[in-house]
Write an enzyme that holds these catalytic residues in place. Sequence first.
Site, short mmCIF file in Angstrom:
data_model
loop_
_atom_site.label_atom_id
_atom_site.label_comp_id
_atom_site.label_asym_id
_atom_site.label_seq_id
_atom_site.Cartn_x
_atom_site.Cartn_y
_atom_site.Cartn_z
N ASP A 1 -1.12 -6.02 -0.20
CA ASP A 1 -1.57 -5.38 1.05
C ASP A 1 -3.07 -5.16 1.04
O ASP A 1 -3.62 -4.64 0.07
CB ASP A 1 -0.90 -4.00 1.21
CG ASP A 1 0.35 -4.06 2.06
OD1 ASP A 1 0.45 -4.96 2.92
OD2 ASP A 1 1.22 -3.19 1.87
N LYS B 1 -1.44 -9.35 2.79
CA LYS B 1 -0.72 -8.90 4.00
C LYS B 1 -1.60 -7.89 4.70
O LYS B 1 -2.27 -7.08 4.05
CB LYS B 1 0.63 -8.28 3.62
CG LYS B 1 1.36 -7.64 4.81
CD LYS B 1 2.82 -7.36 4.52
CE LYS B 1 3.12 -6.05 3.86
NZ LYS B 1 2.69 -4.84 4.60
N ASP C 1 0.84 -1.20 0.00
CA ASP C 1 0.00 0.00 0.00
C ASP C 1 0.88 1.26 0.00
O ASP C 1 0.38 2.38 -0.06
CB ASP C 1 -1.01 0.00 1.15
CG ASP C 1 -0.36 -0.06 2.52
OD1 ASP C 1 0.88 -0.18 2.60
OD2 ASP C 1 -1.10 0.01 3.52
N GLU D 1 -1.77 -5.34 8.57
CA GLU D 1 -0.98 -4.80 9.68
C GLU D 1 -1.65 -5.10 11.03
O GLU D 1 -2.87 -4.96 11.16
CB GLU D 1 -0.81 -3.29 9.51
CG GLU D 1 -0.04 -2.93 8.25
CD GLU D 1 0.18 -1.41 8.10
OE1 GLU D 1 -0.20 -0.64 9.01
OE2 GLU D 1 0.75 -1.03 7.06
N GLU E 1 8.81 -4.16 10.70
CA GLU E 1 9.33 -2.89 10.16
C GLU E 1 9.89 -2.02 11.28
O GLU E 1 9.23 -1.78 12.30
CB GLU E 1 8.18 -2.17 9.43
CG GLU E 1 8.61 -0.83 8.83
CD GLU E 1 7.62 -0.28 7.80
OE1 GLU E 1 6.63 -0.98 7.45
OE2 GLU E 1 7.86 0.85 7.35
O1 KIV Z 1 3.58 -1.13 1.66
C1 KIV Z 1 4.78 -1.48 1.73
O2 KIV Z 1 5.61 -1.16 0.87
C2 KIV Z 1 5.18 -2.28 2.88
C3 KIV Z 1 6.64 -2.54 3.04
C4 KIV Z 1 7.30 -1.35 3.60
C5 KIV Z 1 6.90 -3.74 3.86
O3 KIV Z 1 4.36 -2.69 3.65
#
Ligand code: KIV
Length: 271
Positions: free
Chosen positions: A90, A120, A51, A122, A189
């Site tokens: 994401d 993915k 994202d 968070e 992260e």
């Molecule tokens: O969105 C993204 O690029 C990420 C990375 C920083 C792991 O989540």
Amino acid sequence: MSVHKEIKKVTTNVVIDMKQRGEKISMLTAYDFSLAKIVDAAGIDIILVGDSASNVMAGHETTLPITLDQMIYHAQSVIRAVSRALVVVDLPFGTYQGNSKEALNSAIRIMKESGAHAVKLEGGEEVKESIQRILTAGIPVMGHLGLTPQSIYKFGTYNVRAKEEAEAQKLIQDAKLLQDIGCFSIVIEKVPAALASIAAQSVHIPIIGIGAGGGVDGQVLVLHDLLGINKDFSPRFLRRYLNLYDQIQGAIEHYIIDVKSKDFPNASEQY
Ligand code: KIV
């Protein structure tokens, strides 16, 4: 060290196996067909349709504004280019935190409409039910702990997370929880390297770090940062392999001069 290209298709089992064999996992973002094709041909293990497209592609200050439809558009473009890498997408802000049914619907849309291989999202304990519900549909989930940019307005800054004992302990607990409920891997992260290393030793699924030191099972960077397309983002953890901003600007300036001076096109560049 040669790139591990004999693997024809990287799956979630392949990356778990890489951790067991002690082979570091390489991961980069991509958001469009042309760059994803190059990243895949180079032999990357995982491509993340992050994202961070909200910042890198759309110019927003945070990752919050990007929508599910926009993430699906980016994921479709990447999937068309990729034949080897595992493609993880994401779930954007606001598409999984509300309730687990909404999370499942969002994940299903990504998988069905883009052809991605995993999602993915968070957070740890707070998003446990959402993750469990997505997993029941057979969709592989990668977790994301430490600095979670979708919570920027809660944190207030993009500084290193989990320096305090309580937050460090929660991170380890969350990593174990994500493993136990069935995540196949976790991005951590911007936390102290020693803490990320403990997290990697505490779970059997791969921990992929960004700004989390070398004691984890793999590394991820934002492609545009690695290529030096962004000039104004220079965190300590970033290694730039090219300075494309200057090179692209130089090429375009050269083109403008050639057009204005009537050097381009020449006799062999026309019909
Ligand atoms: O969105 C993204 O690029 C990420 C990375 C920083 C792991 O989540």
